[in-house]
Design a protein around this motif. Structure first.
Motif, PDB file in Angstrom:
ATOM      1  N   GLU A   1     -12.073  -1.455  -1.155  1.00 42.64           N
ATOM      2  CA  GLU A   1     -13.414  -0.917  -1.063  1.00 42.64           C
ATOM      3  C   GLU A   1     -14.152  -0.483  -2.277  1.00 42.64           C
ATOM      4  O   GLU A   1     -13.439  -0.262  -3.180  1.00 42.64           O
ATOM      5  CB  GLU A   1     -13.206   0.241  -0.151  1.00 42.64           C
ATOM      6  CG  GLU A   1     -12.822  -0.149   1.428  1.00 42.64           C
ATOM      7  CD  GLU A   1     -12.948   0.982   2.410  1.00 42.64           C
ATOM      8  OE1 GLU A   1     -13.794   2.068   2.022  1.00 42.64           O
ATOM      9  OE2 GLU A   1     -12.516   0.943   3.184  1.00 42.64           O
TER      10      GLU A   1
ATOM     11  N   PHE B   1      -7.130  -1.776  -0.576  1.00 37.78           N
ATOM     12  CA  PHE B   1      -7.996  -2.274   0.482  1.00 37.78           C
ATOM     13  C   PHE B   1      -9.220  -2.938  -0.252  1.00 37.78           C
ATOM     14  O   PHE B   1      -9.993  -3.225   0.948  1.00 37.78           O
ATOM     15  CB  PHE B   1      -8.005  -1.237   1.541  1.00 37.78           C
ATOM     16  CG  PHE B   1      -6.924  -0.653   2.118  1.00 37.78           C
ATOM     17  CD1 PHE B   1      -5.751  -1.546   2.661  1.00 37.78           C
ATOM     18  CD2 PHE B   1      -6.767   0.748   2.346  1.00 37.78           C
ATOM     19  CE1 PHE B   1      -4.674  -1.118   3.151  1.00 37.78           C
ATOM     20  CE2 PHE B   1      -5.312   1.291   3.089  1.00 37.78           C
ATOM     21  CZ  PHE B   1      -4.534   0.165   3.237  1.00 37.78           C
TER      22      PHE B   1
ATOM     23  N   PRO C   1       0.753  -1.037  -0.013  1.00 38.15           N
ATOM     24  CA  PRO C   1       0.112   0.092  -0.043  1.00 38.15           C
ATOM     25  C   PRO C   1       0.930   1.393   0.160  1.00 38.15           C
ATOM     26  O   PRO C   1       0.442   2.279  -0.693  1.00 38.15           O
ATOM     27  CB  PRO C   1      -0.844  -0.261   1.270  1.00 38.15           C
ATOM     28  CG  PRO C   1      -1.030  -1.642   1.458  1.00 38.15           C
ATOM     29  CD  PRO C   1       0.339  -2.373   0.899  1.00 38.15           C
TER      30      PRO C   1
ATOM     31  N   PRO D   1      -3.049   4.242   6.432  1.00 38.43           N
ATOM     32  CA  PRO D   1      -4.253   4.182   7.205  1.00 38.43           C
ATOM     33  C   PRO D   1      -5.298   3.653   6.294  1.00 38.43           C
ATOM     34  O   PRO D   1      -5.309   3.887   5.015  1.00 38.43           O
ATOM     35  CB  PRO D   1      -4.598   5.497   7.653  1.00 38.43           C
ATOM     36  CG  PRO D   1      -3.756   6.369   6.878  1.00 38.43           C
ATOM     37  CD  PRO D   1      -2.427   5.562   6.406  1.00 38.43           C
ATOM     38  N   ARG D   2      -6.345   3.225   6.816  1.00 38.11           N
ATOM     39  CA  ARG D   2      -7.322   2.556   6.020  1.00 38.11           C
ATOM     40  C   ARG D   2      -8.913   3.420   5.878  1.00 38.11           C
ATOM     41  O   ARG D   2      -9.830   3.046   5.599  1.00 38.11           O
ATOM     42  CB  ARG D   2      -7.899   1.161   6.216  1.00 38.11           C
ATOM     43  CG  ARG D   2      -6.647   0.405   6.348  1.00 38.11           C
ATOM     44  CD  ARG D   2      -6.462  -1.051   6.860  1.00 38.11           C
ATOM     45  NE  ARG D   2      -7.610  -1.910   6.176  1.00 38.11           N
ATOM     46  CZ  ARG D   2      -7.205  -2.913   5.340  1.00 38.11           C
ATOM     47  NH1 ARG D   2      -5.730  -3.287   5.259  1.00 38.11           N
ATOM     48  NH2 ARG D   2      -7.947  -3.673   4.730  1.00 38.11           N
ATOM     49  N   THR D   3      -8.686   4.615   6.430  1.00 34.16           N
ATOM     50  CA  THR D   3      -9.893   5.616   6.384  1.00 34.16           C
ATOM     51  C   THR D   3      -9.521   6.913   5.526  1.00 34.16           C
ATOM     52  O   THR D   3      -8.696   7.059   5.478  1.00 34.16           O
ATOM     53  CB  THR D   3     -10.426   5.836   7.947  1.00 34.16           C
ATOM     54  OG1 THR D   3      -9.538   6.866   8.341  1.00 34.16           O
ATOM     55  CG2 THR D   3     -10.273   4.916   8.793  1.00 34.16           C
ATOM     56  N   ARG D   4     -10.890   6.988   4.784  1.00 32.12           N
ATOM     57  CA  ARG D   4     -10.859   8.092   4.078  1.00 32.12           C
ATOM     58  C   ARG D   4     -10.162   9.400   4.817  1.00 32.12           C
ATOM     59  O   ARG D   4      -9.386  10.284   4.310  1.00 32.12           O
ATOM     60  CB  ARG D   4     -12.117   8.582   3.357  1.00 32.12           C
ATOM     61  CG  ARG D   4     -12.105   9.678   2.438  1.00 32.12           C
ATOM     62  CD  ARG D   4     -13.556  10.094   2.066  1.00 32.12           C
ATOM     63  NE  ARG D   4     -14.128   9.108   1.344  1.00 32.12           N
ATOM     64  CZ  ARG D   4     -13.680   8.497   0.265  1.00 32.12           C
ATOM     65  NH1 ARG D   4     -12.994   9.352  -0.744  1.00 32.12           N
ATOM     66  NH2 ARG D   4     -14.326   7.835  -0.589  1.00 32.12           N
TER      67      ARG D   4
ATOM     68  N   LEU E   1      -6.710   9.181   5.455  1.00 35.90           N
ATOM     69  CA  LEU E   1      -5.775   9.438   4.107  1.00 35.90           C
ATOM     70  C   LEU E   1      -5.729  10.826   3.667  1.00 35.90           C
ATOM     71  O   LEU E   1      -4.720  11.427   3.218  1.00 35.90           O
ATOM     72  CB  LEU E   1      -6.322   8.493   3.080  1.00 35.90           C
ATOM     73  CG  LEU E   1      -6.027   6.952   3.161  1.00 35.90           C
ATOM     74  CD1 LEU E   1      -6.980   6.259   2.340  1.00 35.90           C
ATOM     75  CD2 LEU E   1      -4.624   6.656   2.782  1.00 35.90           C
TER      76      LEU E   1
ATOM     77  N   TYR F   1       1.673   6.124  12.389  1.00 37.98           N
ATOM     78  CA  TYR F   1       1.054   4.750  11.709  1.00 37.98           C
ATOM     79  C   TYR F   1       1.908   3.732  12.012  1.00 37.98           C
ATOM     80  O   TYR F   1       1.673   2.796  11.141  1.00 37.98           O
ATOM     81  CB  TYR F   1       0.273   5.113  10.704  1.00 37.98           C
ATOM     82  CG  TYR F   1      -0.884   6.163  10.640  1.00 37.98           C
ATOM     83  CD1 TYR F   1      -1.962   5.719  11.234  1.00 37.98           C
ATOM     84  CD2 TYR F   1      -0.705   7.410   9.888  1.00 37.98           C
ATOM     85  CE1 TYR F   1      -3.043   6.633  11.146  1.00 37.98           C
ATOM     86  CE2 TYR F   1      -1.591   8.410  10.155  1.00 37.98           C
ATOM     87  CZ  TYR F   1      -2.736   7.982  10.648  1.00 37.98           C
ATOM     88  OH  TYR F   1      -3.848   9.050  10.614  1.00 37.98           O
TER      89      TYR F   1
ATOM     90  N   GLU G   1       2.574   2.269   8.362  1.00 38.04           N
ATOM     91  CA  GLU G   1       1.696   1.429   7.659  1.00 38.04           C
ATOM     92  C   GLU G   1       0.849   2.628   7.218  1.00 38.04           C
ATOM     93  O   GLU G   1       0.554   3.655   7.743  1.00 38.04           O
ATOM     94  CB  GLU G   1       0.611   0.849   8.524  1.00 38.04           C
ATOM     95  CG  GLU G   1       1.186  -0.548   9.234  1.00 38.04           C
ATOM     96  CD  GLU G   1       2.042  -1.453   8.045  1.00 38.04           C
ATOM     97  OE1 GLU G   1       1.056  -1.634   7.193  1.00 38.04           O
ATOM     98  OE2 GLU G   1       3.169  -1.765   8.290  1.00 38.04           O
TER      99      GLU G   1
ATOM    100  N   LEU H   1      -8.149   3.180  -1.208  1.00 38.08           N
ATOM    101  CA  LEU H   1      -9.150   2.764  -0.799  1.00 38.08           C
ATOM    102  C   LEU H   1      -9.743   1.268  -1.584  1.00 38.08           C
ATOM    103  O   LEU H   1      -9.909   0.407  -1.024  1.00 38.08           O
ATOM    104  CB  LEU H   1     -10.508   3.289  -0.283  1.00 38.08           C
ATOM    105  CG  LEU H   1     -10.304   4.471   0.712  1.00 38.08           C
ATOM    106  CD1 LEU H   1     -11.446   5.433   0.872  1.00 38.08           C
ATOM    107  CD2 LEU H   1     -10.015   3.617   2.420  1.00 38.08           C
TER     108      LEU H   1
END
Length: 226
Positions: A147, A145, A44, A120-123, A126, A115, A118, A141
């Motif tokens: 989505e 990930f 990612p 991050p996995r949320t809008r 990001l 993080y 890493e 996303l």
């Protein structure tokens, strides 16, 4: 949906019927069952860097630059160790490389500090990163990930308007309409089907209608006769 979003999608969401929209994506899926990005990446973080670099640049030019860059800087920590001068040396062939290099290093520091390296996995997280807007967040996303987001670039904007799938005056309007118009089973890969269709078939100057798999569904008034 908030008031802003409701205003953005006021009026007909699509000029195509539900059955036409399903048929459109059925054909795109049949032609390309497993679409994906043409950016080359393994993690990612590498995808995030590549997408930042891809603004106003071709995927091919980004891949040429990152082939060597990702051999020596595959993590935020390694990118920071490379430094501004070292990073610029690898990406100087890409437009706006000075700004992009600064944003990549700022983002790398945030990822390393907040993080544990890493992405991050949320809008919200990001979009808070330097150099990352809504379109880049949508790409991460979706592609990294899994989505069901759609990142509207010039290709998708053109295809959505030409075909009548999700016509709109601006990028966010088209994105909101696509999220309503695309049948749910096809939303996961809609981003890549549409961008690849715009890149190779529904091209900007003269569309290649002679090889278009959705020709008869398309509402484009200036489409080339087969």
């Amino acid at each position: 949906m908030n008031a802003t979003a409701r205003r953005a999608v006021a009026g007909p969401v699509s000029l195509l019927s539900e059955s036409e929209r399903r048929e459109l994506f059925r054909r795109l899926k049949r032609a390309n069952p497993a679409p994906t990005t043409e950016l080359e990446y393994r993690t990612p973080f590498e995808l995030l860097v590549a997408v930042i670099l891809s603004a106003q640049a071709t995927d091919r030019s980004v891949n040429r630059a990152t082939a060597e860059l990702f051999r020596i800087a595959r993590t935020p920590e390694a990118m920071l160790a490379l430094g501004l001068r070292g990073l610029k040396r690898h990406i100087k062939s890409i437009g706006l490389y000075n700004t992009k290099a600064a944003n990549i290093l700022k983002t790398s520091k945030v990822l390393a500090d907040r993080y544990a390296g890493e992405v991050p996995r949320t809008r919200e997280e990001l979009e808070a990163l330097p150099g990352v807007g809504r379109k880049t967040a949508n790409v991460i996303l979706n592609t990294a990930f899994g989505e069901s987001t759609i990142a509207v670039d010039t290709h998708i904007f053109r295809v959505a308007n030409r075909t009548g799938l999700a016509p709109g005056r601006h990028v966010r309007e088209v994105e909101d309409r696509l999220m309503q118009a695309v049948p749910r089973p096809y939303r996961r890969h809609a981003h890549h089907w549409l961008i690849l269709h715009g890149r190779y078939t529904c091209t900007a100057r003269v569309p290649h209608c002679e090889r278009c798999v959705i020709y008869d569904l398309c509402r484009y008034g200036d489409k080339v006769k087969k």
